[in-house]
Design a protein around this motif. Structure first.
Motif, PDB file in Angstrom:
ATOM      1  N   SER A 181       0.720  -1.249   0.101  1.00 45.77           N
ATOM      2  CA  SER A 181       0.100   0.002  -0.109  1.00 45.77           C
ATOM      3  C   SER A 181       0.841   1.103  -0.050  1.00 45.77           C
ATOM      4  CB  SER A 181      -0.858  -0.081   1.041  1.00 45.77           C
ATOM      5  OG  SER A 181      -1.792   0.805   1.341  1.00 45.77           O
ATOM      6  N   VAL A 182       1.845   1.267   0.927  1.00 46.72           N
ATOM      7  CA  VAL A 182       2.894   2.348   0.982  1.00 46.72           C
ATOM      8  C   VAL A 182       3.466   2.718  -0.460  1.00 46.72           C
ATOM      9  CG1 VAL A 182       4.895   3.560   2.111  1.00 46.72           C
ATOM     10  CG2 VAL A 182       3.165   2.025   3.431  1.00 46.72           C
ATOM     11  N   GLN A 183       4.109   1.433  -1.237  1.00 40.92           N
ATOM     12  CA  GLN A 183       4.863   1.857  -2.395  1.00 40.92           C
ATOM     13  C   GLN A 183       3.643   2.081  -3.552  1.00 40.92           C
ATOM     14  OE1 GLN A 183       7.779   1.732  -1.445  1.00 40.92           O
ATOM     15  NE2 GLN A 183       7.390   0.883   0.208  1.00 40.92           N
ATOM     16  N   LEU A 184       2.609   1.584  -3.470  1.00 34.42           N
ATOM     17  CA  LEU A 184       1.634   1.985  -4.462  1.00 34.42           C
ATOM     18  C   LEU A 184       1.494   3.665  -4.253  1.00 34.42           C
ATOM     19  CD1 LEU A 184      -0.948  -0.828  -4.541  1.00 34.42           C
ATOM     20  CD2 LEU A 184       0.759  -0.323  -6.144  1.00 34.42           C
ATOM     21  N   ASP A 185       1.121   3.922  -3.093  1.00 32.58           N
ATOM     22  CA  ASP A 185       0.993   5.465  -3.075  1.00 32.58           C
ATOM     23  C   ASP A 185       2.161   6.204  -3.592  1.00 32.58           C
ATOM     24  OD1 ASP A 185      -1.543   5.214  -1.908  1.00 32.58           O
ATOM     25  OD2 ASP A 185      -0.739   5.249   0.518  1.00 32.58           O
ATOM     26  N   LYS A 186       3.255   5.566  -3.168  1.00 33.07           N
ATOM     27  CA  LYS A 186       4.575   6.359  -3.688  1.00 33.07           C
ATOM     28  C   LYS A 186       4.472   6.626  -5.402  1.00 33.07           C
ATOM     29  CE  LYS A 186       7.745   5.803  -0.038  1.00 33.07           C
ATOM     30  NZ  LYS A 186       9.038   5.244   0.319  1.00 33.07           N
ATOM     31  N   LEU A 187       4.140   5.621  -5.918  1.00 37.34           N
ATOM     32  CA  LEU A 187       4.161   5.301  -7.384  1.00 37.34           C
ATOM     33  C   LEU A 187       3.092   6.331  -7.966  1.00 37.34           C
ATOM     34  CD1 LEU A 187       4.563   1.727  -8.120  1.00 37.34           C
ATOM     35  CD2 LEU A 187       6.291   3.568  -8.516  1.00 37.34           C
ATOM     36  N   SER A 188       1.874   6.416  -6.973  1.00 36.47           N
ATOM     37  CA  SER A 188       0.471   7.232  -7.676  1.00 36.47           C
ATOM     38  C   SER A 188       0.921   8.651  -7.285  1.00 36.47           C
ATOM     39  CB  SER A 188      -0.380   6.619  -6.440  1.00 36.47           C
ATOM     40  OG  SER A 188      -1.449   7.547  -6.934  1.00 36.47           O
ATOM     41  N   GLU A 189       1.908   9.076  -6.403  1.00 38.12           N
ATOM     42  CA  GLU A 189       1.983  10.408  -5.991  1.00 38.12           C
ATOM     43  C   GLU A 189       2.988  10.931  -7.273  1.00 38.12           C
ATOM     44  OE1 GLU A 189       3.766  10.531  -2.131  1.00 38.12           O
ATOM     45  OE2 GLU A 189       1.499  10.127  -1.156  1.00 38.12           O
ATOM     46  N   ALA A 190       3.741   9.982  -7.742  1.00 43.24           N
ATOM     47  CA  ALA A 190       4.854  10.267  -8.857  1.00 43.24           C
ATOM     48  C   ALA A 190       4.063  10.428 -10.338  1.00 43.24           C
ATOM     49  CB  ALA A 190       6.073   9.386  -8.624  1.00 43.24           C
ATOM     50  N   GLY A 191       2.927  10.096 -10.258  1.00 44.31           N
ATOM     51  CA  GLY A 191       2.066  10.069 -11.445  1.00 44.31           C
ATOM     52  C   GLY A 191       2.356   8.790 -12.475  1.00 44.31           C
ATOM     53  N   TYR A 192       3.164   7.710 -11.744  1.00 46.60           N
ATOM     54  CA  TYR A 192       3.352   6.655 -12.647  1.00 46.60           C
ATOM     55  C   TYR A 192       2.284   5.575 -12.611  1.00 46.60           C
ATOM     56  CZ  TYR A 192       8.546   7.952 -12.152  1.00 46.60           C
ATOM     57  OH  TYR A 192       9.694   8.539 -12.537  1.00 46.60           O
ATOM     58  N   ILE A 193       1.493   5.430 -11.738  1.00 53.03           N
ATOM     59  CA  ILE A 193       0.151   4.713 -11.939  1.00 53.03           C
ATOM     60  C   ILE A 193      -0.951   5.337 -11.398  1.00 53.03           C
ATOM     61  CG2 ILE A 193       1.538   2.496 -11.360  1.00 53.03           C
ATOM     62  CD1 ILE A 193       0.364   2.595  -8.513  1.00 53.03           C
ATOM     63  N   SER A 194      -2.040   5.057 -11.769  1.00 58.39           N
ATOM     64  CA  SER A 194      -3.347   5.534 -11.159  1.00 58.39           C
ATOM     65  C   SER A 194      -3.946   4.278 -10.503  1.00 58.39           C
ATOM     66  CB  SER A 194      -4.283   6.011 -12.530  1.00 58.39           C
ATOM     67  OG  SER A 194      -4.725   4.785 -13.123  1.00 58.39           O
ATOM     68  N   ILE A 195      -4.586   4.804  -9.412  1.00 56.23           N
ATOM     69  CA  ILE A 195      -5.455   4.004  -8.382  1.00 56.23           C
ATOM     70  C   ILE A 195      -6.836   4.424  -8.544  1.00 56.23           C
ATOM     71  CG2 ILE A 195      -5.512   3.166  -6.036  1.00 56.23           C
ATOM     72  CD1 ILE A 195      -2.380   3.771  -5.808  1.00 56.23           C
ATOM     73  N   GLU A 196      -7.676   3.244  -8.548  1.00 57.39           N
ATOM     74  CA  GLU A 196      -9.261   3.621  -8.814  1.00 57.39           C
ATOM     75  C   GLU A 196      -9.739   2.623  -7.608  1.00 57.39           C
ATOM     76  OE1 GLU A 196     -10.820   2.877 -12.596  1.00 57.39           O
ATOM     77  OE2 GLU A 196     -12.552   2.224 -11.791  1.00 57.39           O
ATOM     78  N   LYS A 197     -10.488   3.187  -6.567  1.00 52.69           N
ATOM     79  CA  LYS A 197     -10.915   2.642  -5.478  1.00 52.69           C
ATOM     80  C   LYS A 197     -12.640   2.363  -5.840  1.00 52.69           C
ATOM     81  CE  LYS A 197      -7.637   4.117  -2.119  1.00 52.69           C
ATOM     82  NZ  LYS A 197      -7.059   2.677  -1.619  1.00 52.69           N
ATOM     83  N   SER A 198     -13.022   1.234  -5.674  1.00 54.67           N
ATOM     84  CA  SER A 198     -14.303   0.959  -6.180  1.00 54.67           C
ATOM     85  C   SER A 198     -15.067  -0.482  -5.239  1.00 54.67           C
ATOM     86  CB  SER A 198     -14.743   0.597  -7.667  1.00 54.67           C
ATOM     87  OG  SER A 198     -14.066  -0.664  -7.788  1.00 54.67           O
ATOM     88  N   PHE A 199     -16.017  -0.616  -5.449  1.00 57.13           N
ATOM     89  CA  PHE A 199     -16.567  -1.889  -4.570  1.00 57.13           C
ATOM     90  C   PHE A 199     -16.979  -2.991  -5.702  1.00 57.13           C
ATOM     91  CE2 PHE A 199     -16.896   1.286  -1.404  1.00 57.13           C
ATOM     92  CZ  PHE A 199     -16.341   0.611  -0.308  1.00 57.13           C
ATOM     93  N   ASN A 200     -16.672  -4.294  -5.278  1.00 58.54           N
ATOM     94  CA  ASN A 200     -17.272  -5.533  -5.990  1.00 58.54           C
ATOM     95  C   ASN A 200     -18.242  -6.093  -4.913  1.00 58.54           C
ATOM     96  OD1 ASN A 200     -17.730  -7.548  -7.474  1.00 58.54           O
ATOM     97  ND2 ASN A 200     -15.839  -8.707  -7.210  1.00 58.54           N
ATOM     98  N   GLY A 201     -19.421  -5.678  -5.236  1.00 59.17           N
ATOM     99  CA  GLY A 201     -20.538  -6.085  -3.986  1.00 59.17           C
ATOM    100  C   GLY A 201     -20.037  -5.282  -2.934  1.00 59.17           C
ATOM    101  N   LYS A 202     -19.778  -5.940  -1.807  1.00 56.44           N
ATOM    102  CA  LYS A 202     -19.408  -5.368  -0.493  1.00 56.44           C
ATOM    103  C   LYS A 202     -18.049  -5.058  -0.306  1.00 56.44           C
ATOM    104  CE  LYS A 202     -23.712  -6.176   1.953  1.00 56.44           C
ATOM    105  NZ  LYS A 202     -24.541  -6.918   3.024  1.00 56.44           N
ATOM    106  N   LYS A 203     -17.295  -5.916  -1.206  1.00 57.06           N
ATOM    107  CA  LYS A 203     -15.967  -5.983  -1.172  1.00 57.06           C
ATOM    108  C   LYS A 203     -15.278  -4.844  -1.758  1.00 57.06           C
ATOM    109  CE  LYS A 203     -13.029  -9.501  -2.638  1.00 57.06           C
ATOM    110  NZ  LYS A 203     -12.774 -10.609  -3.256  1.00 57.06           N
ATOM    111  N   PRO A 204     -14.241  -4.080  -1.006  1.00 59.20           N
ATOM    112  CA  PRO A 204     -13.655  -2.886  -1.551  1.00 59.20           C
ATOM    113  C   PRO A 204     -12.544  -3.451  -2.822  1.00 59.20           C
ATOM    114  CG  PRO A 204     -12.818  -3.418   0.781  1.00 59.20           C
ATOM    115  CD  PRO A 204     -13.806  -4.194   0.251  1.00 59.20           C
ATOM    116  N   LEU A 205     -12.404  -2.681  -3.661  1.00 51.61           N
ATOM    117  CA  LEU A 205     -11.678  -3.103  -4.920  1.00 51.61           C
ATOM    118  C   LEU A 205     -10.869  -2.063  -5.350  1.00 51.61           C
ATOM    119  CD1 LEU A 205     -11.385  -5.626  -6.804  1.00 51.61           C
ATOM    120  CD2 LEU A 205     -12.828  -4.365  -8.434  1.00 51.61           C
ATOM    121  N   THR A 206      -9.319  -2.111  -5.225  1.00 51.74           N
ATOM    122  CA  THR A 206      -8.495  -1.098  -5.609  1.00 51.74           C
ATOM    123  C   THR A 206      -7.833  -1.690  -6.924  1.00 51.74           C
ATOM    124  OG1 THR A 206      -7.960  -0.761  -3.166  1.00 51.74           O
ATOM    125  CG2 THR A 206      -6.291   0.056  -4.704  1.00 51.74           C
ATOM    126  N   THR A 207      -8.091  -1.082  -7.888  1.00 51.50           N
ATOM    127  CA  THR A 207      -7.604  -1.086  -9.278  1.00 51.50           C
ATOM    128  C   THR A 207      -6.284  -0.174  -9.700  1.00 51.50           C
ATOM    129  OG1 THR A 207      -9.736  -2.067  -9.843  1.00 51.50           O
ATOM    130  CG2 THR A 207      -8.348  -1.712 -11.541  1.00 51.50           C
TER     131      THR A 207
END
Lengths: 191, 94
Positions: free
Chosen positions: B44-70
Protein backbone atom coordinates in the motif's frame (compact mmCIF):
# COMPACT_ATOMS: atom_id res chain seq x y z
CA UNK A 1 9.71 -8.49 -1.04
CA UNK A 2 11.86 -5.66 0.19
CA UNK A 3 11.43 -2.02 -0.75
CA UNK A 4 13.90 0.60 0.39
CA UNK A 5 17.66 0.39 0.69
CA UNK A 6 17.80 -2.84 -1.24
CA UNK A 7 20.63 -2.64 -3.73
CA UNK A 8 19.63 -4.22 -6.99
CA UNK A 9 22.28 -4.85 -9.58
CA UNK A 10 21.27 -4.10 -13.22
CA UNK A 11 21.12 -7.84 -13.90
CA UNK A 12 18.93 -8.45 -10.83
CA UNK A 13 16.63 -5.64 -11.96
CA UNK A 14 16.27 -7.14 -15.43
CA UNK A 15 15.67 -10.61 -13.95
CA UNK A 16 12.98 -9.18 -11.68
CA UNK A 17 11.29 -7.41 -14.62
CA UNK A 18 11.36 -10.60 -16.72
CA UNK A 19 10.00 -12.71 -13.87
CA UNK A 20 7.10 -10.30 -13.20
CA UNK A 21 6.21 -9.97 -16.88
CA UNK A 22 6.14 -13.76 -17.08
CA UNK A 23 3.78 -13.91 -14.09
CA UNK A 24 1.43 -11.42 -15.71
CA UNK A 25 0.67 -13.68 -18.67
CA UNK A 26 -3.03 -14.29 -19.18
CA UNK A 27 -4.92 -17.49 -18.60
CA UNK A 28 -5.91 -18.94 -21.97
CA UNK A 29 -8.45 -21.36 -20.54
CA UNK A 30 -10.81 -18.50 -19.76
CA UNK A 31 -11.07 -17.68 -23.46
CA UNK A 32 -12.38 -21.12 -24.38
CA UNK A 33 -15.83 -20.27 -23.01
CA UNK A 34 -16.41 -17.63 -25.70
CA UNK A 35 -15.27 -19.91 -28.52
CA UNK A 36 -17.40 -22.84 -27.34
CA UNK A 37 -20.45 -20.75 -26.52
CA UNK A 38 -20.48 -18.86 -29.83
CA UNK A 39 -19.46 -21.94 -31.77
CA UNK A 40 -22.54 -23.78 -30.56
CA UNK A 41 -24.83 -20.77 -30.99
CA UNK A 42 -23.79 -20.30 -34.64
CA UNK A 43 -23.74 -24.02 -35.51
CA UNK A 44 -27.14 -24.42 -33.80
CA UNK A 45 -28.70 -21.44 -35.59
CA UNK A 46 -27.43 -22.53 -39.01
CA UNK A 47 -28.69 -26.09 -38.57
CA UNK A 48 -32.02 -24.86 -37.14
CA UNK A 49 -32.59 -22.52 -40.11
CA UNK A 50 -31.64 -25.33 -42.51
CA UNK A 51 -34.09 -27.73 -40.82
CA UNK A 52 -36.91 -25.17 -40.84
CA UNK A 53 -36.28 -24.49 -44.54
CA UNK A 54 -36.49 -28.21 -45.21
CA UNK A 55 -39.79 -28.29 -43.30
CA UNK A 56 -41.05 -25.36 -45.45
CA UNK A 57 -41.44 -23.18 -42.37
CA UNK A 58 -42.60 -19.69 -43.32
CA UNK A 59 -40.05 -17.58 -41.46
CA UNK A 60 -36.98 -19.77 -40.77
CA UNK A 61 -34.62 -16.81 -40.37
CA UNK A 62 -36.40 -15.85 -37.15
CA UNK A 63 -33.98 -18.30 -35.52
CA UNK A 64 -31.24 -15.66 -35.80
CA UNK A 65 -33.01 -13.65 -33.12
CA UNK A 66 -31.32 -16.11 -30.73
CA UNK A 67 -28.09 -14.22 -31.39
CA UNK A 68 -29.39 -11.21 -29.43
CA UNK A 69 -29.77 -12.99 -26.04
CA UNK A 70 -26.44 -14.71 -26.79
CA UNK A 71 -24.78 -11.28 -27.10
CA UNK A 72 -26.43 -10.12 -23.90
CA UNK A 73 -25.27 -13.24 -22.08
CA UNK A 74 -21.73 -12.78 -23.43
CA UNK A 75 -21.72 -9.19 -22.22
CA UNK A 76 -23.07 -10.25 -18.80
CA UNK A 77 -20.52 -13.10 -18.54
CA UNK A 78 -17.65 -10.83 -19.62
CA UNK A 79 -18.61 -8.10 -17.14
CA UNK A 80 -18.99 -10.65 -14.33
CA UNK A 81 -15.62 -12.19 -15.12
CA UNK A 82 -13.96 -8.78 -15.33
CA UNK A 83 -15.22 -8.02 -11.81
CA UNK A 84 -14.03 -11.39 -10.49
CA UNK A 85 -10.66 -11.29 -12.26
CA UNK A 86 -7.80 -9.71 -10.43
CA UNK A 87 -6.09 -8.59 -13.61
CA UNK A 88 -6.73 -7.97 -17.29
CA UNK A 89 -4.04 -8.38 -19.93
CA UNK A 90 -3.71 -6.09 -22.95
CA UNK A 91 -4.30 -9.08 -25.22
CA UNK A 92 -7.57 -9.93 -23.47
CA UNK A 93 -8.73 -6.37 -23.99
CA UNK A 94 -7.68 -6.30 -27.65
CA UNK A 95 -9.38 -9.67 -28.21
CA UNK A 96 -12.62 -8.45 -26.62
CA UNK A 97 -12.68 -5.22 -28.64
CA UNK A 98 -11.89 -7.13 -31.83
CA UNK A 99 -14.82 -9.54 -31.40
CA UNK A 100 -17.13 -6.67 -30.46
CA UNK A 101 -16.20 -5.11 -33.82
CA UNK A 102 -16.98 -8.40 -35.53
CA UNK A 103 -20.33 -8.42 -33.72
CA UNK A 104 -21.09 -4.97 -35.14
CA UNK A 105 -20.21 -6.23 -38.62
CA UNK A 106 -22.27 -9.42 -38.29
CA UNK A 107 -25.28 -7.46 -37.02
CA UNK A 108 -25.07 -4.89 -39.84
CA UNK A 109 -24.39 -7.01 -42.90
CA UNK A 110 -27.82 -8.76 -42.96
CA UNK A 111 -29.40 -5.33 -43.60
CA UNK A 112 -27.11 -4.86 -46.61
CA UNK A 113 -28.04 -8.24 -48.08
CA UNK A 114 -29.50 -6.82 -51.29
CA UNK A 115 -26.16 -5.26 -52.22
CA UNK A 116 -24.29 -8.56 -51.92
CA UNK A 117 -26.89 -10.77 -53.59
CA UNK A 118 -27.80 -12.06 -50.11
CA UNK A 119 -24.47 -13.88 -49.78
CA UNK A 120 -24.47 -12.99 -46.10
CA UNK A 121 -23.24 -16.30 -44.73
CA UNK A 122 -20.13 -16.52 -46.95
CA UNK A 123 -19.16 -12.95 -46.05
CA UNK A 124 -19.66 -13.49 -42.32
CA UNK A 125 -17.65 -16.72 -42.54
CA UNK A 126 -14.77 -15.07 -44.36
CA UNK A 127 -14.58 -12.07 -42.04
CA UNK A 128 -15.09 -14.33 -39.01
CA UNK A 129 -12.16 -16.45 -40.25
CA UNK A 130 -9.90 -13.37 -40.22
CA UNK A 131 -10.86 -12.58 -36.62
CA UNK A 132 -10.44 -16.24 -35.61
CA UNK A 133 -6.96 -16.27 -37.15
CA UNK A 134 -6.02 -13.08 -35.32
CA UNK A 135 -7.37 -14.45 -32.03
CA UNK A 136 -5.39 -17.66 -32.51
CA UNK A 137 -2.28 -15.63 -33.26
CA UNK A 138 -2.80 -13.38 -30.22
CA UNK A 139 -3.21 -16.26 -27.78
CA UNK A 140 -0.49 -18.26 -29.60
CA UNK A 141 -2.79 -21.23 -30.21
CA UNK A 142 -2.22 -22.68 -33.68
CA UNK A 143 -5.42 -24.81 -33.95
CA UNK A 144 -7.41 -21.57 -34.24
CA UNK A 145 -5.16 -20.38 -37.07
CA UNK A 146 -5.68 -23.68 -38.88
CA UNK A 147 -9.39 -23.54 -38.05
CA UNK A 148 -9.57 -20.03 -39.50
CA UNK A 149 -8.24 -21.35 -42.81
CA UNK A 150 -10.99 -24.01 -42.78
CA UNK A 151 -13.66 -21.38 -42.07
CA UNK A 152 -12.25 -19.12 -44.80
CA UNK A 153 -12.31 -22.02 -47.26
CA UNK A 154 -15.92 -22.82 -46.32
CA UNK A 155 -16.77 -19.13 -46.86
CA UNK A 156 -15.28 -19.09 -50.35
CA UNK A 157 -16.80 -22.46 -51.29
CA UNK A 158 -20.28 -21.47 -50.14
CA UNK A 159 -20.39 -18.59 -52.68
CA UNK A 160 -20.86 -21.30 -55.31
CA UNK A 161 -23.88 -22.89 -53.64
CA UNK A 162 -27.48 -21.91 -52.96
CA UNK A 163 -28.47 -20.18 -49.71
CA UNK A 164 -29.73 -23.39 -48.13
CA UNK A 165 -26.45 -25.27 -48.70
CA UNK A 166 -24.52 -22.24 -47.44
CA UNK A 167 -26.04 -22.91 -44.01
CA UNK A 168 -24.45 -26.37 -43.97
CA UNK A 169 -21.10 -24.92 -45.01
CA UNK A 170 -21.36 -22.42 -42.17
CA UNK A 171 -22.22 -25.13 -39.62
CA UNK A 172 -19.37 -27.34 -40.87
CA UNK A 173 -16.89 -24.46 -41.01
CA UNK A 174 -17.67 -23.22 -37.50
CA UNK A 175 -17.79 -26.78 -36.15
CA UNK A 176 -14.37 -27.71 -37.55
CA UNK A 177 -12.65 -24.35 -37.40
CA UNK A 178 -14.03 -22.92 -34.19
CA UNK A 179 -15.53 -25.58 -31.94
CA UNK A 180 -12.80 -28.22 -32.30
CA UNK A 181 -9.99 -25.71 -31.54
CA UNK A 182 -12.17 -24.39 -28.68
CA UNK A 183 -12.35 -27.84 -27.11
CA UNK A 184 -8.63 -28.38 -27.74
CA UNK A 185 -7.90 -25.11 -25.94
CA UNK A 186 -10.06 -26.10 -22.99
CA UNK A 187 -8.61 -29.59 -22.73
CA UNK A 188 -5.07 -28.26 -22.97
CA UNK A 189 -5.58 -25.86 -20.09
CA UNK A 190 -7.48 -28.42 -17.98
CA UNK A 191 -4.44 -30.70 -17.88
CA UNK B 1 26.86 3.56 -8.35
CA UNK B 2 23.59 3.59 -10.31
CA UNK B 3 22.95 7.34 -10.17
CA UNK B 4 21.17 7.49 -13.55
CA UNK B 5 18.56 4.97 -12.51
CA UNK B 6 15.24 6.40 -11.38
CA UNK B 7 15.36 5.92 -7.57
CA UNK B 8 11.60 5.48 -7.48
CA UNK B 9 11.85 2.46 -9.74
CA UNK B 10 15.16 1.12 -8.50
CA UNK B 11 13.52 -0.60 -5.58
CA UNK B 12 12.53 -4.25 -5.57
CA UNK B 13 8.83 -3.98 -4.77
CA UNK B 14 8.09 -0.84 -6.81
CA UNK B 15 9.96 -2.26 -9.79
CA UNK B 16 8.03 -5.53 -9.47
CA UNK B 17 4.71 -3.64 -9.39
CA UNK B 18 5.66 -1.54 -12.42
CA UNK B 19 6.81 -4.65 -14.33
CA UNK B 20 3.46 -6.32 -13.66
CA UNK B 21 1.45 -3.25 -14.59
CA UNK B 22 3.36 -2.64 -17.81
CA UNK B 23 2.24 -6.08 -18.99
CA UNK B 24 -1.39 -5.64 -17.95
CA UNK B 25 -4.26 -3.35 -18.75
CA UNK B 26 -5.25 -3.32 -15.08
CA UNK B 27 -4.54 -5.26 -11.89
CA UNK B 28 -6.12 -5.20 -8.49
CA UNK B 29 -4.41 -4.92 -5.13
CA UNK B 30 -4.82 -8.63 -4.26
CA UNK B 31 -3.25 -9.70 -7.54
CA UNK B 32 -0.24 -7.42 -7.01
CA UNK B 33 0.12 -8.62 -3.42
CA UNK B 34 0.08 -12.28 -4.48
CA UNK B 35 2.49 -11.87 -7.37
CA UNK B 36 4.99 -9.73 -5.49
CA UNK B 37 4.67 -11.79 -2.29
CA UNK B 38 4.57 -8.58 -0.29
CA UNK B 39 2.59 -7.57 2.77
CA UNK B 40 -0.54 -5.45 2.37
CA UNK B 41 0.91 -2.57 4.38
CA UNK B 42 4.18 -2.44 2.48
CA UNK B 43 2.48 -2.72 -0.90
CA UNK B 44 0.00 0.00 0.00
CA UNK B 45 2.80 2.42 0.92
CA UNK B 46 4.71 1.69 -2.32
CA UNK B 47 1.60 2.05 -4.46
CA UNK B 48 0.97 5.45 -2.91
CA UNK B 49 4.52 6.52 -3.77
CA UNK B 50 4.11 5.42 -7.39
CA UNK B 51 0.74 7.11 -7.55
CA UNK B 52 2.07 10.38 -6.10
CA UNK B 53 4.80 10.35 -8.75
CA UNK B 54 2.10 9.95 -11.40
CA UNK B 55 3.48 6.58 -12.52
CA UNK B 56 0.27 4.69 -11.79
CA UNK B 57 -3.38 5.54 -11.31
CA UNK B 58 -5.36 3.99 -8.48
CA UNK B 59 -9.11 3.57 -8.68
CA UNK B 60 -11.09 2.53 -5.64
CA UNK B 61 -14.47 0.87 -6.07
CA UNK B 62 -16.59 -1.96 -4.68
CA UNK B 63 -17.25 -5.47 -5.98
CA UNK B 64 -20.46 -6.10 -4.10
CA UNK B 65 -19.51 -5.25 -0.52
CA UNK B 66 -15.83 -5.96 -1.11
CA UNK B 67 -13.57 -2.95 -1.64
CA UNK B 68 -11.61 -3.12 -4.88
CA UNK B 69 -8.40 -1.20 -5.61
CA UNK B 70 -7.53 -1.24 -9.30
CA UNK B 71 -4.13 -0.04 -10.49
CA UNK B 72 -3.09 1.00 -13.99
CA UNK B 73 0.19 2.28 -15.31
CA UNK B 74 0.05 5.83 -16.70
CA UNK B 75 1.79 7.28 -19.77
CA UNK B 76 4.28 8.94 -17.45
CA UNK B 77 4.86 5.57 -15.79
CA UNK B 78 5.44 3.84 -19.13
CA UNK B 79 7.97 6.51 -20.11
CA UNK B 80 9.75 6.21 -16.75
CA UNK B 81 9.82 2.43 -17.04
CA UNK B 82 11.23 2.58 -20.58
CA UNK B 83 13.89 5.07 -19.50
CA UNK B 84 14.77 2.85 -16.56
CA UNK B 85 15.16 -0.25 -18.78
CA UNK B 86 17.27 1.73 -21.27
CA UNK B 87 19.53 2.91 -18.45
CA UNK B 88 19.86 -0.68 -17.24
CA UNK B 89 20.88 -1.76 -20.72
CA UNK B 90 23.54 0.95 -20.66
CA UNK B 91 24.96 -0.40 -17.41
CA UNK B 92 24.97 -3.94 -18.71
CA UNK B 93 26.86 -2.93 -21.87
CA UNK B 94 29.66 -1.26 -19.91
Amino acid sequence: MKTENDTLSPQQSLDLIASMINQAKGNLRDNSFYFLFWGWVIVGCNLAVYTLLQLKFEAPYVVWIAVLPAWLYTYYFGAKRARANQSTTHLEKVNAVMWACFGAFAMTIPFMGQFVNYHINPLILMVGALFTFTSGYLIKFKPFCVGAVVIFGCGIASFFFDHQTQLLFAAAGIGCGYLIPGYLLRSQKDV
Amino acid sequence: MFKDLDPLLHSQLRLAVMSLLISLDAADFTFLKEKTKSTAGNLSVQLDKLSEAGYISIEKSFNGKKPLTTCRITKKGIKAFEDYVNSLKGYLKT
